[in-house]
Design a protein around this motif. Structure first.
Motif, mmCIF file in Angstrom:
data_model
loop_
_atom_site.group_PDB
_atom_site.id
_atom_site.type_symbol
_atom_site.label_atom_id
_atom_site.label_comp_id
_atom_site.label_asym_id
_atom_site.label_seq_id
_atom_site.Cartn_x
_atom_site.Cartn_y
_atom_site.Cartn_z
ATOM 1 N N GLY A 1 -5.073 -61.590 -64.908
ATOM 2 C CA GLY A 1 -3.816 -62.257 -64.604
ATOM 3 C C GLY A 1 -2.607 -61.355 -64.656
ATOM 4 N N LYS A 2 -2.803 -60.048 -64.423
ATOM 5 C CA LYS A 2 -1.699 -59.094 -64.480
ATOM 6 C C LYS A 2 -1.457 -58.491 -63.102
ATOM 7 N N SER A 3 -0.367 -57.729 -62.990
ATOM 8 C CA SER A 3 -0.018 -57.110 -61.713
ATOM 9 C C SER A 3 0.847 -55.876 -61.961
ATOM 10 N N ASP A 4 0.748 -54.890 -61.081
ATOM 11 C CA ASP A 4 1.605 -53.703 -61.138
ATOM 12 C C ASP A 4 1.736 -53.164 -59.716
ATOM 13 N N GLU A 5 2.622 -53.787 -58.961
ATOM 14 C CA GLU A 5 2.772 -53.441 -57.542
ATOM 15 C C GLU A 5 3.219 -51.998 -57.357
ATOM 16 N N GLU A 6 4.095 -51.534 -58.240
ATOM 17 C CA GLU A 6 4.602 -50.166 -58.100
ATOM 18 C C GLU A 6 3.488 -49.136 -58.298
ATOM 19 N N LYS A 7 2.605 -49.391 -59.266
ATOM 20 C CA LYS A 7 1.506 -48.449 -59.498
ATOM 21 C C LYS A 7 0.562 -48.434 -58.295
ATOM 22 N N ALA A 8 0.245 -49.621 -57.774
ATOM 23 C CA ALA A 8 -0.635 -49.695 -56.606
ATOM 24 C C ALA A 8 -0.008 -48.987 -55.415
ATOM 25 N N LYS A 9 1.283 -49.178 -55.218
ATOM 26 C CA LYS A 9 1.992 -48.534 -54.110
ATOM 27 C C LYS A 9 1.939 -47.014 -54.251
ATOM 28 N N SER A 10 2.158 -46.528 -55.485
ATOM 29 C CA SER A 10 2.128 -45.091 -55.740
ATOM 30 C C SER A 10 0.750 -44.501 -55.445
ATOM 31 N N LEU A 11 -0.308 -45.194 -55.848
ATOM 32 C CA LEU A 11 -1.664 -44.703 -55.612
ATOM 33 C C LEU A 11 -2.026 -44.731 -54.125
ATOM 34 N N MET A 12 -1.612 -45.768 -53.430
ATOM 35 C CA MET A 12 -1.873 -45.830 -51.992
ATOM 36 C C MET A 12 -1.178 -44.693 -51.261
ATOM 37 N N GLU A 13 0.042 -44.369 -51.689
ATOM 38 C CA GLU A 13 0.765 -43.239 -51.081
ATOM 39 C C GLU A 13 0.063 -41.925 -51.396
ATOM 40 N N ARG A 14 -0.384 -41.797 -52.616
ATOM 41 C CA ARG A 14 -1.057 -40.563 -53.032
ATOM 42 C C ARG A 14 -2.324 -40.312 -52.226
ATOM 43 N N PHE A 15 -3.054 -41.372 -51.921
ATOM 44 C CA PHE A 15 -4.311 -41.220 -51.185
ATOM 45 C C PHE A 15 -4.174 -41.524 -49.689
ATOM 46 N N ASP A 16 -2.918 -41.603 -49.234
ATOM 47 C CA ASP A 16 -2.620 -41.748 -47.807
ATOM 48 C C ASP A 16 -3.305 -42.964 -47.194
ATOM 49 N N ILE A 17 -3.208 -44.101 -47.875
ATOM 50 C CA ILE A 17 -3.800 -45.334 -47.352
ATOM 51 C C ILE A 17 -2.777 -46.486 -47.363
ATOM 52 N N SER A 18 -1.497 -46.153 -47.495
ATOM 53 C CA SER A 18 -0.460 -47.184 -47.531
ATOM 54 C C SER A 18 -0.444 -48.016 -46.259
ATOM 55 N N ASN A 19 -0.689 -47.363 -45.129
ATOM 56 C CA ASN A 19 -0.658 -48.066 -43.842
ATOM 57 C C ASN A 19 -1.826 -49.030 -43.678
ATOM 58 N N LEU A 20 -2.782 -48.991 -44.610
ATOM 59 C CA LEU A 20 -3.968 -49.849 -44.548
ATOM 60 C C LEU A 20 -3.919 -50.965 -45.590
ATOM 61 N N LYS A 21 -2.754 -51.171 -46.175
ATOM 62 C CA LYS A 21 -2.590 -52.124 -47.276
ATOM 63 C C LYS A 21 -3.228 -53.478 -46.985
ATOM 64 N N GLU B 1 -5.444 -55.672 -52.383
ATOM 65 C CA GLU B 1 -6.006 -56.610 -53.360
ATOM 66 C C GLU B 1 -7.195 -56.006 -54.088
ATOM 67 N N ASN B 2 -7.990 -55.205 -53.404
ATOM 68 C CA ASN B 2 -9.106 -54.518 -54.052
ATOM 69 C C ASN B 2 -8.609 -53.538 -55.106
ATOM 70 N N ILE B 3 -7.567 -52.818 -54.792
ATOM 71 C CA ILE B 3 -7.010 -51.847 -55.737
ATOM 72 C C ILE B 3 -6.465 -52.548 -56.980
ATOM 73 N N MET B 4 -5.946 -53.751 -56.801
ATOM 74 C CA MET B 4 -5.342 -54.502 -57.903
ATOM 75 C C MET B 4 -6.357 -55.207 -58.792
ATOM 76 N N VAL B 5 -7.615 -55.243 -58.404
ATOM 77 C CA VAL B 5 -8.629 -56.028 -59.118
ATOM 78 C C VAL B 5 -8.657 -55.780 -60.635
ATOM 79 N N PRO B 6 -8.614 -54.519 -61.124
ATOM 80 C CA PRO B 6 -8.672 -54.317 -62.586
ATOM 81 C C PRO B 6 -7.570 -55.038 -63.355
ATOM 82 N N LEU B 7 -6.455 -55.330 -62.676
ATOM 83 C CA LEU B 7 -5.367 -56.066 -63.318
ATOM 84 C C LEU B 7 -5.455 -57.564 -63.057
ATOM 85 N N THR B 8 -5.744 -57.947 -61.815
ATOM 86 C CA THR B 8 -5.696 -59.369 -61.464
ATOM 87 C C THR B 8 -6.760 -60.191 -62.176
#
Length: 222
Positions: free
Chosen positions: A116-136, A106-113
């Motif tokens: 009132g916007k969302s981009d789950e795929e972009k957030a997922k890609s960034l979490m994978e890139r920075f190795d924090i997906s398991n901390l979602k 939710e913190n990562i999504m703040v610039p969009l939310t």
């Protein structure tokens, strides 16, 4: 994009026997273009964070102008400037900047939310890139300093900003996480963004296209 500062300066009121004003940033010009990574070094209190805040649209200079291409950002009304900043810039502040009541995702999504916007795929890609997906679903209180910093970088990159500002992005990190942060910011500049980093770290020079030093409010190239 070209980011240009013309004759900007900033002083703060400070009650003192010799003078009532402290000149945090002395008059200066500054230009940086897309694809460049600029590192600004200097001791605490030298004015570098004040400069970064002016360039990013957070702090209005006492004099001078700042242009993003042909747009004079401080000629805008506050609401328009806020929208412009959200659409064009990413900011990685000093220290911990997470919203404590939100999860990492939710913190990562703040610039969009906030719009009132969302981009789950972009957030997922960034979490994978920075190795924090398991901390979602983790809250900030459950994260280490390095994990929080990687989260803040992912948040700054959510909208593929044209300009990225990083204020001491590695100040409290170990060598491994410091390398991760600098490499991520270098990749952003290689992909076409303007990246401006304020840092104490000498490692910054290994990634910089341009180096500057702040000393008593003066910006010196090289």
């Amino acid at each position: 994009m070209i980011l240009k500062a013309e004759g900007i300066k900033k002083q703060f009121y400070r009650k003192k026997e010799s003078s009532n004003y402290f000149e945090a940033v002395k008059p200066l010009d500054f230009t940086v273009s897309s694809g460049e990574l600029v590192v600004i070094q200097g001791r605490s209190g030298s004015g570098k964070s004040t400069l970064l805040n002016m360039l990013s649209g957070i702090l209005k200079p006492d004099a001078g102008k700042i242009f993003y291409d042909d747009t004079d950002i401080y000629s805008m009304k506050d609401e328009a400037l806020s929208v412009f900043r959200n659409e064009n810039t990413g900011f990685i502040p000093q220290g911990k900047s997470a919203v404590m009541s939100l999860t990492l995702y939710e913190n990562i999504m703040v610039p969009l939310t906030i719009y009132g916007k969302s981009d789950e795929e972009k957030a997922k890609s960034l979490m994978e890139r920075f190795d924090i997906s398991n901390l979602k679903d983790a809250k900030p209180s459950e994260l280490s300093g390095g994990e929080l910093r990687r989260m803040s970088i992912a948040r700054a990159l959510m909208k593929d900003p044209k300009v990225i500002f990083a204020d001491e992005p590695t100040g409290d990190l170990d060598d491994e996480n410091t390398k991760v942060v600098f490499e991520a910011l270098k990749k952003a500049s290689d992909d076409g963004a303007i990246v401006i980093i304020v840092t104490h770290e000498e490692d910054g020079k290994n990634y910089a296209d341009k180096m500057y030093r702040m000393n008593a409010g003066e910006l010196i190239e090289g």
